[in-house]
Write a protein that holds these residues in place. Structure first.
Motif, PDB file in Angstrom:
ATOM      1  N   SER A   1      84.743  25.617  36.097  1.00  0.00           N
ATOM      2  CA  SER A   1      83.407  26.004  35.629  1.00  0.00           C
ATOM      3  C   SER A   1      82.702  27.001  36.528  1.00  0.00           C
ATOM      4  CB  SER A   1      82.531  24.751  35.503  1.00  0.00           C
ATOM      5  OG  SER A   1      82.268  24.212  36.795  1.00  0.00           O
ATOM      6  N   GLY A   2      83.291  27.351  37.677  1.00  0.00           N
ATOM      7  CA  GLY A   2      82.586  28.213  38.612  1.00  0.00           C
ATOM      8  C   GLY A   2      81.290  27.582  39.096  1.00  0.00           C
ATOM      9  N   PHE A   3      81.252  26.226  39.138  1.00  0.00           N
ATOM     10  CA  PHE A   3      80.097  25.453  39.604  1.00  0.00           C
ATOM     11  C   PHE A   3      78.889  25.581  38.668  1.00  0.00           C
ATOM     12  CE2 PHE A   3      82.743  26.194  43.283  1.00  0.00           C
ATOM     13  CZ  PHE A   3      82.833  24.916  43.826  1.00  0.00           C
ATOM     14  N   ARG A   4      79.136  25.803  37.380  1.00  0.00           N
ATOM     15  CA  ARG A   4      78.057  25.882  36.400  1.00  0.00           C
ATOM     16  C   ARG A   4      77.910  24.547  35.681  1.00  0.00           C
ATOM     17  NH1 ARG A   4      79.590  31.522  33.555  1.00  0.00           N
ATOM     18  NH2 ARG A   4      81.676  30.754  34.024  1.00  0.00           N
ATOM     19  N   LYS A   5      76.772  23.932  35.859  1.00  0.00           N
ATOM     20  CA  LYS A   5      76.516  22.590  35.338  1.00  0.00           C
ATOM     21  C   LYS A   5      76.619  22.533  33.825  1.00  0.00           C
ATOM     22  CE  LYS A   5      73.046  18.901  35.465  1.00  0.00           C
ATOM     23  NZ  LYS A   5      71.727  18.488  36.027  1.00  0.00           N
TER      24      LYS A   5
ATOM     25  N   TYR B   1      80.653  20.652  34.917  1.00  0.00           N
ATOM     26  CA  TYR B   1      81.330  21.076  36.129  1.00  0.00           C
ATOM     27  C   TYR B   1      82.852  20.938  36.039  1.00  0.00           C
ATOM     28  CZ  TYR B   1      76.878  21.099  38.697  1.00  0.00           C
ATOM     29  OH  TYR B   1      75.612  21.366  39.138  1.00  0.00           O
ATOM     30  N   MET B   2      83.323  19.774  35.572  1.00  0.00           N
ATOM     31  CA  MET B   2      84.758  19.505  35.558  1.00  0.00           C
ATOM     32  C   MET B   2      85.347  19.652  34.164  1.00  0.00           C
ATOM     33  SD  MET B   2      85.119  16.504  38.462  1.00  0.00           S
ATOM     34  CE  MET B   2      86.890  16.775  38.708  1.00  0.00           C
ATOM     35  N   GLN B   3      84.559  20.258  33.249  1.00  0.00           N
ATOM     36  CA  GLN B   3      85.024  20.584  31.905  1.00  0.00           C
ATOM     37  C   GLN B   3      85.678  19.382  31.218  1.00  0.00           C
ATOM     38  OE1 GLN B   3      84.776  24.122  30.149  1.00  0.00           O
ATOM     39  NE2 GLN B   3      83.036  23.256  31.255  1.00  0.00           N
ATOM     40  N   ILE B   4      84.843  18.379  30.974  1.00  0.00           N
ATOM     41  CA  ILE B   4      85.302  17.149  30.335  1.00  0.00           C
ATOM     42  C   ILE B   4      85.262  17.333  28.821  1.00  0.00           C
ATOM     43  CG2 ILE B   4      84.980  14.657  30.176  1.00  0.00           C
ATOM     44  CD1 ILE B   4      85.516  15.773  33.019  1.00  0.00           C
ATOM     45  N   MET B   5      86.354  17.010  28.159  1.00  0.00           N
ATOM     46  CA  MET B   5      86.390  17.094  26.707  1.00  0.00           C
ATOM     47  C   MET B   5      85.557  15.958  26.104  1.00  0.00           C
ATOM     48  SD  MET B   5      88.041  19.718  25.630  1.00  0.00           S
ATOM     49  CE  MET B   5      88.518  19.324  23.937  1.00  0.00           C
ATOM     50  N   PRO B   6      84.810  16.227  25.034  1.00  0.00           N
ATOM     51  CA  PRO B   6      83.914  15.212  24.465  1.00  0.00           C
ATOM     52  C   PRO B   6      84.600  13.922  24.056  1.00  0.00           C
ATOM     53  CG  PRO B   6      83.347  17.371  23.614  1.00  0.00           C
ATOM     54  CD  PRO B   6      84.625  17.544  24.401  1.00  0.00           C
TER      55      PRO B   6
END
Length: 209
Positions: free
Chosen positions: A108-112, A123-128
């Motif tokens: 995510s490049g530290f993008r909330k 941040y950790m790109q969690i799938m729904p």
């Protein structure tokens, strides 16, 4: 407020997240129960150290990481709380905090509020689907800092256990590209940027919920 979040999300849709290929897999009841318990909400993390040496080592790590993170998170308190939560959730899951920072950098490049083209969040790109499987069922909760970091860490821990400790294959599962080198190599390269020169790894001996 809703308009602001929706506007922010729309600007971030299409971010080139790696974890978007992560596949939903059936979970055994025991595994689902264990992951759900691990993902349950708690109070903000408070680190407990055995002695002042361990506290000094953590502060040293956080200060060094904070300097590298300052451009992305300029507010001191926000940056410190983020790093403390990364440390807490990584150690809680038995992971190296520098590895988790490397994964966040790649994902995510530290993008909330990052959202991938297939809906991976935060941040950790969690799938729904993970929110449905082991969380509250509300995908919006994945934008909450501690929830996102906790889910990411326990999901990676789950994959690491499935791969019998093979981090290369576990990262492949996290990304949905098991067996291919691009994603693990990207995370390992990013991880090296967050390590202390002498590889110091302080140990937390207890957590206060």
């Amino acid at each position: 407020m809703r308009w602001c979040l929706a506007s922010m999300a729309s600007m971030l849709v299409g971010h080139a997240a790696w974890a978007g290929a992560q596949a939903e897999e059936p979970l055994a009841d025991a595994v689902r129960t264990a992951l759900s318990a691990a993902a349950a909400q708690s109070a903000p993390p408070m680190l407990v150290f055995a002695d002042q040496t361990q506290r000094f080592d953590f502060d040293r790590w956080a200060d060094a990481a904070g300097l590298r993170l300052k451009k992305r998170k300029p507010e001191d308190q926000v940056r410190r709380e983020f790093l403390q939560t990364v440390w807490y959730e990584a150690k809680r899951a038995g992971l190296d905090p520098s590895l988790v920072l490397g994964l966040i950098q790649v994902e995510s490049g530290f993008r909330k509020y990052a959202i991938s083209s297939v809906g991976a969040r935060g941040y950790m790109q969690i799938m729904p689907f993970w929110s449905r499987l082991i969380g509250t069922g509300d995908p919006a909760s994945l934008f909450h800092m501690q929830t996102n970091l906790r889910f990411g860490c326990i999901i990676l821990r789950h994959y690491l256990d499935r791969e019998r400790g093979n981090l290369y294959l576990a990262l492949g599962r996290y990304n949905g590209s098991r067996g291919r080198p691009e994603y693990p190599n990207a995370v390992f390269a990013a991880e090296r940027q967050w390590k202390l020169p002498d590889e110091a790894r302080p140990q937390i001996v207890a957590f206060r919920p």
